[in-house]
Motif scaffolding. Structure first.
Motif, mmCIF file in Angstrom:
data_model
loop_
_atom_site.group_PDB
_atom_site.id
_atom_site.type_symbol
_atom_site.label_atom_id
_atom_site.label_comp_id
_atom_site.label_asym_id
_atom_site.label_seq_id
_atom_site.Cartn_x
_atom_site.Cartn_y
_atom_site.Cartn_z
ATOM 1 N N VAL A 441 0.860 -1.185 0.000
ATOM 2 C CA VAL A 441 0.000 0.000 0.000
ATOM 3 C C VAL A 441 0.899 1.239 0.000
ATOM 4 O O VAL A 441 1.805 1.355 0.822
ATOM 5 C CB VAL A 441 -0.896 0.022 1.260
ATOM 6 N N THR A 442 0.657 2.143 -0.940
ATOM 7 C CA THR A 442 1.522 3.303 -1.109
ATOM 8 C C THR A 442 0.656 4.556 -1.227
ATOM 9 O O THR A 442 -0.266 4.589 -2.042
ATOM 10 C CB THR A 442 2.366 3.119 -2.391
ATOM 11 N N ALA A 443 0.958 5.539 -0.387
ATOM 12 C CA ALA A 443 0.164 6.775 -0.418
ATOM 13 C C ALA A 443 0.951 7.870 -1.126
ATOM 14 O O ALA A 443 2.085 8.162 -0.759
ATOM 15 C CB ALA A 443 -0.179 7.216 0.998
ATOM 16 N N ILE A 444 0.349 8.464 -2.127
ATOM 17 C CA ILE A 444 0.942 9.599 -2.826
ATOM 18 C C ILE A 444 0.166 10.830 -2.342
ATOM 19 O O ILE A 444 -1.057 10.878 -2.495
ATOM 20 C CB ILE A 444 0.781 9.465 -4.368
ATOM 21 N N VAL A 445 0.900 11.764 -1.740
ATOM 22 C CA VAL A 445 0.211 12.856 -1.038
ATOM 23 C C VAL A 445 0.670 14.228 -1.551
ATOM 24 O O VAL A 445 1.860 14.447 -1.790
ATOM 25 C CB VAL A 445 0.493 12.755 0.487
ATOM 26 N N VAL A 446 -0.307 15.128 -1.689
ATOM 27 C CA VAL A 446 0.009 16.533 -1.992
ATOM 28 C C VAL A 446 -0.234 17.336 -0.717
ATOM 29 O O VAL A 446 -1.331 17.283 -0.156
ATOM 30 C CB VAL A 446 -0.894 17.070 -3.128
ATOM 31 N N ARG A 447 0.815 18.039 -0.248
ATOM 32 C CA ARG A 447 0.663 18.836 0.970
ATOM 33 C C ARG A 447 -0.183 20.080 0.692
ATOM 34 O O ARG A 447 -0.160 20.619 -0.419
ATOM 35 C CB ARG A 447 2.026 19.317 1.481
ATOM 36 N N ALA A 448 -0.853 20.559 1.708
ATOM 37 C CA ALA A 448 -1.563 21.836 1.602
ATOM 38 C C ALA A 448 -0.515 22.949 1.558
ATOM 39 O O ALA A 448 0.603 22.758 2.039
ATOM 40 C CB ALA A 448 -2.471 22.018 2.820
ATOM 41 N N PRO A 449 -0.854 24.125 1.001
ATOM 42 C CA PRO A 449 0.126 25.202 0.929
ATOM 43 C C PRO A 449 0.715 25.488 2.315
ATOM 44 O O PRO A 449 -0.017 25.516 3.307
ATOM 45 C CB PRO A 449 -0.708 26.399 0.444
ATOM 46 N N ALA A 450 2.020 25.677 2.356
ATOM 47 C CA ALA A 450 2.768 26.025 3.581
ATOM 48 C C ALA A 450 2.792 24.908 4.623
ATOM 49 O O ALA A 450 3.275 25.100 5.728
ATOM 50 C CB ALA A 450 2.224 27.310 4.213
ATOM 51 N N SER A 451 2.256 23.736 4.272
ATOM 52 C CA SER A 451 2.274 22.623 5.236
ATOM 53 C C SER A 451 3.605 21.882 5.153
ATOM 54 O O SER A 451 4.216 21.785 4.090
ATOM 55 C CB SER A 451 1.122 21.667 4.917
ATOM 56 N N HIS A 452 4.048 21.381 6.308
ATOM 57 C CA HIS A 452 5.277 20.584 6.343
ATOM 58 C C HIS A 452 4.988 19.198 6.886
ATOM 59 O O HIS A 452 5.864 18.547 7.432
ATOM 60 C CB HIS A 452 6.343 21.288 7.203
ATOM 61 N N ILE A 453 3.755 18.769 6.767
ATOM 62 C CA ILE A 453 3.372 17.465 7.334
ATOM 63 C C ILE A 453 4.299 16.365 6.803
ATOM 64 O O ILE A 453 4.697 16.392 5.628
ATOM 65 C CB ILE A 453 1.873 17.154 7.046
#
Ligand code: AMP
Length: 504
Positions: A441-453
């Protein structure tokens, strides 16, 4: 012929002293024990006011008692509803609400939490532990050891098994006595099970494979099983000489191949290795044949349909195929949109019809209607073709299901969880070839603006909410997800980009 599943088992039952199962903690149960104890449990269920058709939801670790409880439900006319042991309390809430069980059976560690979740007037919460005072086993121990099975018609339900929902909601597949009995009869015949057989049972019993394929086949044949709490490759190799058969998902075979002790001598008493639940790579099939001298028999089925096809017992077991439709099962390849049958050799939707196919999804008439054709064929969601010799090939999945370590994971559920986190704009969850799990299982994620999660933060946030087997093995951050002109995320492109992510 009676339609009652337990009658079907009873009609083929061996002598009462015949061994049904031996556990890895040194306990053994004969067919006589099974009859007596399932009777006692059936009485205990009736004392909890279980009526025919009532659901008994069960989330417990694998144990012989759990099998006895399954049989007790069937005998009492109740509907057995097993739940994955990995489900979190949040996930359980949905199942209890949807299925409205009369009784919930759980492990002691969870009983207080579950007790708080349900109204005492609607459901009774009990534990199954052998030693606990007041547990269901304790209540059963004071009951009579014979029981007159509650009559059931062929369409009456024996079990509901939840499948993961493609759109987030899990669906309860309603399985009748006839669905289960007919499929077990056919498999016993096709795979030649007799009272002499000893099966290594190392599968979970909340899923169709371990509960219905493995356990029902053994009960229907009057055979025996070495009942293992968990799959431990090293231990399985030591058990092989005592057994005649093994059923597993492809990961079992991949892991067993990593054991030095696996060779022809270890496997010399085995007459049948069966694989299913996910595609077995031809490479694994061939490596297995080389090491053990046995061709693994691959079969294909699903929760909703029980088993549909099997490679032949006699005759060529063709790697990369799932064999022929089982007797009584009609299987066709159809155009996914129109449902029009396609010519032999063409790839399309696999559709099936037969006594094995479930009656529909619990309390979801519309969903049920959408997945059946007007002439009664069930639309499996698997894409396949039939070759010139009649072997069925599965070429892909219409739904974007991920199968990791034999478990089904629907990306949508994880995407909803991840997207809901602060700091995440959006995500796409995909399955990527993994040498051990089949798919990772692989998650491809786009961060929200200015997020450093971070990936660790995402994994930490979903840890208590979704079962562990669904957790992404990797989280990858990208600037944007590839989309087609319709705005749909192009998962095929993502799968292609990351296809070597887990290559060793
Ligand atoms: P489940 O309902 O959990 O048993 O999952 C059923 C799905 O597993 C099917 O719809 C297929 O996509 C997949 N599956 C089961 N057996 C096989 C197999 N032998 N080869 C490929 N896919 C399989």
């Amino acid at each position: 012929m009676s339609n009652h599943l337990f009658d079907a088992f009873r009609s083929r039952m061996p002598e009462p002293v015949h061994l049904l199962m031996e556990t890895d903690d040194g306990r053994s149960f004969s067919y006589g024990d099974m009859l007596a104890r399932s009777s006692q449990l059936a009485h205990a269920l009736l004392q909890l006011n279980v009526e025919p058709g009532d659901r008994v939801a069960v989330q417990v670790e694998k144990s012989p008692e759990a099998i006895l409880l399954y049989l007790a439900c069937v005998r009492a006319g109740a509907v057995f509803l097993p739940l994955n042991t990995a489900y979190t309390l949040t996930e359980l809430g949905y199942f209890f609400e949807d299925a409205a069980p009369r009784v919930i059976v759980c492990d002691p560690a969870r009983s207080a939490d579950i007790g708080h979740m349900v109204e005492p007037s609607t459901a009774v919460v009990v534990t199954l532990d052998r030693n606990g005072r007041g547990s269901l086993m304790d209540q059963a121990s004071r009951q009579a050891s014979d029981f007159h099975d509650v009559e059931r018609g062929k369409d009456d339900l024996a079990a509901i098994l939840y499948t993961s929902g493609t759109t987030g909601r899990s669906k309860g597949a309603m399985l009748s006595h006839e669905n289960l009995a007919s499929n077990a009869r056919v498999l016993v015949e096709q795979w030649r099970f007799t009272t002499d057989d000893v099966l290594i049972h190392a599968l979970p019993i909340f899923h169709t494979h371990g509960l219905f394929v493995a356990t029902n086949v053994i009960l229907m044949a009057g055979a025996s099983m070495l009942f293992e709490q968990k799959f431990d490759a090293g231990r399985i190799v030591t058990l092989l000489p005592r057994a005649t058969a093994l059923m597993g998902e492809p990961t079992f075979y991949v892991r067993l191949l990593q054991q030095d002790g696996l060779d022809r001598r270890a496997a010399k008493n085995i007459r049948l290795f069966v694989s299913g639940s996910a595609p077995l790579l031809a490479e694994t099939h061939n490596a297995w044949r080389e090491r053990t001298g046995h061709a693994i028999l691959e079969r294909y089925g699903m929760t909703e349909t029980n088993m549909n096809t099997s490679n032949p017992y006699d005759g060529e077991r063709r790697a990369g195929t799932v064999g022929f439709p089982l007797p009584g099962v009609a299987l066709r390849i159809a155009d996914p949109d129109s449902g029009k049958p396609l010519a032999q050799g063409q790839v399309g939707m696999i559709e099936v019809k037969g006594p094995n196919v479930f009656g529909g999804y619990w309390r979801m008439p519309e969903k049920t209607r959408a997945e059946f054709r007007a002439d009664g064929f069930f639309i499996t969601g698997d894409l396949g073709m039939i070759d010139a010799d009649g072997y069925v090939h599965i070429v892909g999945r219409g739904k974007d299901l991920i199968i990791s370590g034999g478990y089904n994971i629907y990306p949508k559920e994880l995407e909803s969880e991840i997207d809901a986190l602060d700091g995440v704009l959006e995500s796409a969850v995909i399955g990527v070839a993994h040498p051990d799990f089949g798919e990772g299982v692989t998650a491809i994620v786009v961060r929200a603006p200015a997020s450093h999660i971070t990936g660790a933060e995402i994994l930490g946030a979903i840890a208590g909410r979704v079962a562990k087997y669904k957790h992404p093995k990797r989280v990858i951050f990208v600037d944007e997800l590839p989309r087609n002109t319709m705005g749909k995320v192009q998962k095929n492109l993502l799968r292609d980009t990351y296809k070597d992510l887990y290559a060793s």
